[in-house]
Design a protein around this motif. Structure first.
Motif, PDB file in Angstrom:
ATOM      1  N   LEU A  88       7.360  25.976 -24.895  1.00  0.00           N
ATOM      2  CA  LEU A  88       7.390  24.402 -25.303  1.00  0.00           C
ATOM      3  C   LEU A  88       8.736  24.318 -25.574  1.00  0.00           C
ATOM      4  O   LEU A  88       9.417  22.905 -25.626  1.00  0.00           O
ATOM      5  N   GLY A  89       9.477  25.148 -26.058  1.00  0.00           N
ATOM      6  CA  GLY A  89      11.093  25.145 -26.255  1.00  0.00           C
ATOM      7  C   GLY A  89      11.300  24.467 -27.670  1.00  0.00           C
ATOM      8  O   GLY A  89      12.448  24.274 -28.313  1.00  0.00           O
ATOM      9  N   ARG A  90      10.236  24.346 -28.705  1.00  0.00           N
ATOM     10  CA  ARG A  90      10.336  24.137 -30.030  1.00  0.00           C
ATOM     11  C   ARG A  90       9.491  24.979 -30.777  1.00  0.00           C
ATOM     12  O   ARG A  90       8.318  25.397 -30.333  1.00  0.00           O
ATOM     13  N   PRO A  91       9.644  25.166 -32.259  1.00  0.00           N
ATOM     14  CA  PRO A  91       8.900  26.135 -32.920  1.00  0.00           C
ATOM     15  C   PRO A  91       7.456  25.574 -33.102  1.00  0.00           C
ATOM     16  O   PRO A  91       7.505  24.264 -33.665  1.00  0.00           O
ATOM     17  N   VAL A  92       6.486  26.154 -32.987  1.00  0.00           N
ATOM     18  CA  VAL A  92       5.105  25.855 -33.119  1.00  0.00           C
ATOM     19  C   VAL A  92       4.712  26.076 -34.635  1.00  0.00           C
ATOM     20  O   VAL A  92       4.789  27.198 -35.023  1.00  0.00           O
ATOM     21  N   VAL A  93       4.345  25.036 -35.208  1.00  0.00           N
ATOM     22  CA  VAL A  93       3.923  25.257 -36.935  1.00  0.00           C
ATOM     23  C   VAL A  93       2.562  25.272 -36.996  1.00  0.00           C
ATOM     24  O   VAL A  93       1.957  26.017 -37.845  1.00  0.00           O
ATOM     25  N   ALA A  94       1.687  24.851 -36.049  1.00  0.00           N
ATOM     26  CA  ALA A  94       0.388  24.946 -36.249  1.00  0.00           C
ATOM     27  C   ALA A  94      -0.366  24.923 -34.879  1.00  0.00           C
ATOM     28  O   ALA A  94       0.175  24.122 -34.123  1.00  0.00           O
ATOM     29  N   LEU A  95      -1.569  25.333 -34.956  1.00  0.00           N
ATOM     30  CA  LEU A  95      -2.615  25.084 -33.653  1.00  0.00           C
ATOM     31  C   LEU A  95      -3.779  24.298 -34.128  1.00  0.00           C
ATOM     32  O   LEU A  95      -4.024  24.783 -35.365  1.00  0.00           O
ATOM     33  N   VAL A  96      -4.140  23.514 -33.355  1.00  0.00           N
ATOM     34  CA  VAL A  96      -5.322  22.666 -33.737  1.00  0.00           C
ATOM     35  C   VAL A  96      -6.390  22.886 -32.664  1.00  0.00           C
ATOM     36  O   VAL A  96      -6.055  22.882 -31.636  1.00  0.00           O
ATOM     37  N   LEU A  97      -7.600  23.348 -33.072  1.00  0.00           N
ATOM     38  CA  LEU A  97      -8.729  23.611 -32.188  1.00  0.00           C
ATOM     39  C   LEU A  97      -9.720  22.548 -32.567  1.00  0.00           C
ATOM     40  O   LEU A  97     -10.284  22.408 -33.740  1.00  0.00           O
ATOM     41  N   GLY A 132     -15.454  32.377 -29.060  1.00  0.00           N
ATOM     42  CA  GLY A 132     -14.693  32.923 -28.265  1.00  0.00           C
ATOM     43  C   GLY A 132     -13.134  32.284 -28.280  1.00  0.00           C
ATOM     44  O   GLY A 132     -12.332  32.941 -28.524  1.00  0.00           O
ATOM     45  N   PRO A 133     -13.238  30.856 -28.091  1.00  0.00           N
ATOM     46  CA  PRO A 133     -11.980  30.088 -27.922  1.00  0.00           C
ATOM     47  C   PRO A 133     -11.393  30.284 -29.448  1.00  0.00           C
ATOM     48  O   PRO A 133     -10.162  30.263 -29.724  1.00  0.00           O
ATOM     49  N   LEU A 134     -12.338  30.399 -30.555  1.00  0.00           N
ATOM     50  CA  LEU A 134     -11.768  30.435 -32.009  1.00  0.00           C
ATOM     51  C   LEU A 134     -11.065  31.799 -32.199  1.00  0.00           C
ATOM     52  O   LEU A 134      -9.733  31.836 -32.597  1.00  0.00           O
ATOM     53  N   ALA A 135     -11.566  32.949 -31.633  1.00  0.00           N
ATOM     54  CA  ALA A 135     -10.883  34.258 -31.769  1.00  0.00           C
ATOM     55  C   ALA A 135      -9.531  34.195 -31.199  1.00  0.00           C
ATOM     56  O   ALA A 135      -8.346  34.539 -31.714  1.00  0.00           O
ATOM     57  N   VAL A 136      -9.447  33.628 -29.886  1.00  0.00           N
ATOM     58  CA  VAL A 136      -8.213  33.463 -29.052  1.00  0.00           C
ATOM     59  C   VAL A 136      -7.300  32.548 -29.960  1.00  0.00           C
ATOM     60  O   VAL A 136      -6.176  32.895 -29.977  1.00  0.00           O
ATOM     61  N   ALA A 137      -7.784  31.607 -30.389  1.00  0.00           N
ATOM     62  CA  ALA A 137      -6.769  30.479 -30.972  1.00  0.00           C
ATOM     63  C   ALA A 137      -6.130  31.228 -32.406  1.00  0.00           C
ATOM     64  O   ALA A 137      -4.965  31.074 -32.749  1.00  0.00           O
ATOM     65  N   ALA A 138      -6.950  31.988 -32.951  1.00  0.00           N
ATOM     66  CA  ALA A 138      -6.449  32.721 -34.113  1.00  0.00           C
ATOM     67  C   ALA A 138      -5.563  33.982 -34.030  1.00  0.00           C
ATOM     68  O   ALA A 138      -4.468  33.861 -34.571  1.00  0.00           O
ATOM     69  N   ASP A 139      -5.853  34.627 -32.701  1.00  0.00           N
ATOM     70  CA  ASP A 139      -4.941  35.631 -32.271  1.00  0.00           C
ATOM     71  C   ASP A 139      -3.547  34.847 -31.879  1.00  0.00           C
ATOM     72  O   ASP A 139      -2.418  35.473 -32.430  1.00  0.00           O
ATOM     73  N   VAL A 140      -3.427  33.857 -31.284  1.00  0.00           N
ATOM     74  CA  VAL A 140      -2.209  33.100 -31.026  1.00  0.00           C
ATOM     75  C   VAL A 140      -1.614  32.544 -32.309  1.00  0.00           C
ATOM     76  O   VAL A 140      -0.391  32.766 -32.347  1.00  0.00           O
ATOM     77  N   ARG A 143       0.215  35.471 -34.023  1.00  0.00           N
ATOM     78  CA  ARG A 143       1.249  35.851 -33.134  1.00  0.00           C
ATOM     79  C   ARG A 143       2.664  34.829 -33.243  1.00  0.00           C
ATOM     80  O   ARG A 143       3.729  35.315 -33.276  1.00  0.00           O
ATOM     81  N   LEU A 144       2.260  33.446 -33.457  1.00  0.00           N
ATOM     82  CA  LEU A 144       3.207  32.528 -33.606  1.00  0.00           C
ATOM     83  C   LEU A 144       3.685  32.201 -34.974  1.00  0.00           C
ATOM     84  O   LEU A 144       4.458  31.577 -35.253  1.00  0.00           O
ATOM     85  N   GLY A 145       2.920  32.845 -35.860  1.00  0.00           N
ATOM     86  CA  GLY A 145       3.107  32.775 -37.542  1.00  0.00           C
ATOM     87  C   GLY A 145       2.834  31.106 -37.784  1.00  0.00           C
ATOM     88  O   GLY A 145       3.445  30.699 -38.697  1.00  0.00           O
ATOM     89  N   ALA A 146       1.909  30.842 -37.012  1.00  0.00           N
ATOM     90  CA  ALA A 146       1.648  29.472 -37.219  1.00  0.00           C
ATOM     91  C   ALA A 146       0.031  28.862 -37.873  1.00  0.00           C
ATOM     92  O   ALA A 146      -0.717  30.074 -37.939  1.00  0.00           O
ATOM     93  N   GLU A 147      -0.151  28.070 -38.633  1.00  0.00           N
ATOM     94  CA  GLU A 147      -1.371  27.770 -39.193  1.00  0.00           C
ATOM     95  C   GLU A 147      -2.235  27.421 -38.114  1.00  0.00           C
ATOM     96  O   GLU A 147      -1.880  27.009 -36.923  1.00  0.00           O
TER      97      GLU A 147
END
Length: 156
Positions: A88-97, A132-140, A143-147
């Motif tokens: 994305l070219g910018r730091p990701v600070v959070a992921l939202v599922l 399943g998607p929750l586990a993938v999102a938590a892994d990502v 890795r990104l150091g994001a909430e």
């Protein structure tokens, strides 16, 4: 023949569609463009015009029939989604599922948020258990150091 096309079962609605419309519907279905396929059915000139739910049901049946020809879903593994977020070219600070809905039912959407609050969709899952998607999102997120924020455990 006096009948209401809105209540036609899929095989009967398919039978009244012109062959050109059938080809366009199947082309959209194979590309996983379900709403475009529905639009083709609605615009095919069938009289009386079929209802939306009849069109959705027909497209669903065509998806089942053409299942071996559908384009593959985009990868949704942690490596791919981490790469997509970093690209994305910018730091990701959070992921939202979060849960969303479309004409086919509930789906989970994973989005990345940057420091300015801009959102970019990374993936969607439909028709699968949400753990399943929750586990993938938590892994990502790890890795990104994001909430990571997500839906409750009760589902949609």
């Amino acid at each position: 023949m006096a009948h209401d096309d809105r209540s036609l079962p899929p095989h009967e609605l398919w039978a009244v569609l012109p062959w050109e419309a059938r080809e366009r519907v199947d082309a959209h279905v194979v590309r996983r463009a379900g709403l475009s396929a529905v639009r083709e059915v609605l615009d095919a000139g069938v009289s009386p015009r079929p209802g939306l739910y009849a069109c959705l049901e027909l497209v669903h049946v065509r998806e089942e029939i053409l299942a071996d020809r559908l384009v593959p879903l985009p990868p949704r593994d942690a490596d791919t989604l981490t790469g997509r977020a970093r690209a994305l070219g910018r730091p990701v600070v959070a992921l939202v599922l979060e849960w969303d809905w479309d004409s086919w039912g509930p789906l989970l959407v994973l989005s990345a948020l940057d420091g300015a609050g801009e959102r970019a969709e990374l993936a969607q899952w439909q028709g699968c258990p949400w753990d399943g998607p929750l586990a993938v999102a938590a892994d990502v997120a790890g890795r990104l150091g994001a909430e990571l924020s997500g839906p409750g455990e009760d589902g949609p």
